[in-house]
Design an enzyme around this catalytic site. Structure first.
Site, PDB file in Angstrom:
ATOM      1  N   ASN A  88       0.795  -1.220   0.000  1.00 37.53           N
ATOM      2  CA  ASN A  88       0.000   0.000   0.000  1.00 37.53           C
ATOM      3  C   ASN A  88       0.834   1.278   0.000  1.00 37.53           C
ATOM      4  O   ASN A  88       0.347   2.327  -0.406  1.00 37.53           O
ATOM      5  CB  ASN A  88      -0.932  -0.045   1.226  1.00 37.53           C
ATOM      6  CG  ASN A  88      -1.548   1.297   1.515  1.00 37.53           C
ATOM      7  OD1 ASN A  88      -2.442   1.745   0.792  1.00 37.53           O
ATOM      8  ND2 ASN A  88      -1.058   1.981   2.556  1.00 37.53           N
ATOM      9  N   TYR A 153       3.160   9.624 -11.317  1.00 33.95           N
ATOM     10  CA  TYR A 153       2.214   8.943 -10.419  1.00 33.95           C
ATOM     11  C   TYR A 153       1.248   8.030 -11.194  1.00 33.95           C
ATOM     12  O   TYR A 153       1.199   6.815 -10.931  1.00 33.95           O
ATOM     13  CB  TYR A 153       1.476   9.981  -9.564  1.00 33.95           C
ATOM     14  CG  TYR A 153       0.543   9.362  -8.544  1.00 33.95           C
ATOM     15  CD1 TYR A 153       1.032   8.526  -7.543  1.00 33.95           C
ATOM     16  CD2 TYR A 153      -0.828   9.594  -8.600  1.00 33.95           C
ATOM     17  CE1 TYR A 153       0.177   7.946  -6.610  1.00 33.95           C
ATOM     18  CE2 TYR A 153      -1.687   9.028  -7.677  1.00 33.95           C
ATOM     19  CZ  TYR A 153      -1.187   8.203  -6.677  1.00 33.95           C
ATOM     20  OH  TYR A 153      -2.038   7.626  -5.766  1.00 33.95           O
ATOM     21  N   LYS A 157       0.948   3.815 -11.327  1.00 39.62           N
ATOM     22  CA  LYS A 157      -0.271   3.064 -10.977  1.00 39.62           C
ATOM     23  C   LYS A 157      -0.772   2.213 -12.157  1.00 39.62           C
ATOM     24  O   LYS A 157      -1.360   1.145 -11.952  1.00 39.62           O
ATOM     25  CB  LYS A 157      -1.357   4.018 -10.476  1.00 39.62           C
ATOM     26  CG  LYS A 157      -0.986   4.743  -9.167  1.00 39.62           C
ATOM     27  CD  LYS A 157      -0.719   3.777  -8.007  1.00 39.62           C
ATOM     28  CE  LYS A 157      -0.530   4.481  -6.676  1.00 39.62           C
ATOM     29  NZ  LYS A 157      -0.271   3.581  -5.558  1.00 39.62           N
TER      30      LYS A 157
END
Ligand code: NAD
Length: 245
Positions: A88, A153, A157
């Site tokens: 996470n 970013y 992802k």
């Protein structure tokens, strides 16, 4: 729902990770949280103790596979097995490409992607031995839509989704499930600096009319970690109130 399961949760010192620690513990898992440094891990453990939540904490450098191996071996020695790994920990970015250095881009990829590779690589052999396990990754809604700045970013992802789907196929023969949760905008430190005048109009675009709470994401992790999801693997579950961008 997670009785006697041993779960490692990275980025467990605050935000989504800390709430996932609480939810897993409430469901009888034995939880080990990972944080980036000693002070934040100690602070999180202290906060949790005050809530009568008893977990262990470590702070291996997730970019260093030897350090991870040392800590994971210690966990195996103490608990005998690792059933759930929640990757996470993550950092975001918002600068324009012209203002972003390759070092900054690499820095995001190293934590958001390479660290998942490192930790999974170390934990998978133990899961294979047991012929069972669950790996969960935190993706993001930007892994579907991209975002208008901070290209590292969303790139990271998108990679998390690829890693999730591919590892799910590779590890399915060993009864190891691999899934991701893609949160929409969620109330944590990650968005604490985003000004009100940006957040408010954003909320108006979310059909469910609010931003996510860490618990919304933690509950999705709980479901995917549990036997209720025993036939689900390779999925990126959006938890975003039907946000469109
Ligand atoms: P947060 O900033 O509160 O938590 C980030 C966590 O990552 C912290 O526990 C921190 O210790 C850990 N971390 C940061 N740098 C680290 C490092 N170098 N080594 C080890 N750990 C490190 O934010 P959050 O919102 O709880 O983020 C958790 C995850 O959720 C991230 O992967 C993030 O990309 C994702 N996410 C968040 C949102 C949001 O709106 N908050 C939306 C989509 C996805």
């Amino acid at each position: 729902m997670l009785e006697n399961r041993v779960a490692i949760i990275t980025g467990g010192t605050r935000g989504i990770g800390l709430e996932t620690v609480r939810v897993f513990y409430a469901n009888k898992a034995k939880v080990i949280l990972f944080g980036s440094k000693k002070e934040t891990v100690e602070k999180a453990l202290e906060t949790l103790e005050q809530e009568n939540i008893h977990v262990k904490g470590y702070f291996p450098n997730l970019k260093n596979i030897e350090e991870i191996q040392t800590v994971v071996s210690q966990i195996i020695k103490e608990y005998g097995h690792i059933d759930i790994l929640v990757n996470n920990a993550g950092i975001s970015a918002n600068k324009k490409i012209e203002d972003t250095s390759l070092e900054e881009f690499n820095h995001i990829m190293e934590l958001n992607v390479n660290a998942i590779f490192n930790l999974s690589k170390v934990v998978v052999p133990y899961m294979k031995e047991n012929r069972s396990g669950v790996i969960l990754n935190t993706s993001s809604m930007v892994s579907i839509y991209g975002q208008p700045s901070g290209v590292g970013y969303p790139t990271s992802k998108f990679a998390v989704n690829g890693l999730t789907k591919s590892l799910a196929r590779e590890l399915a023969p060993f009864q190891i499930r691999v899934n991701a949760v893609a949160p929409g905008i969620t109330k944590t430190d990650m968005i604490a600096d985003v000004p009100e005048n940006i957040i408010k109009p954003l909320i108006q675009t979310i059909p469910l009319g609010r931003i996510g709470e860490p618990k919304d994401i933690a509950n999705a992790f709980l479901f995917l970690a549990s036997d209720l999801a025993s036939y689900i693997t390779g999925v990126v579950l959006s938890v975003d109130g039907a946000a469109m961008n």
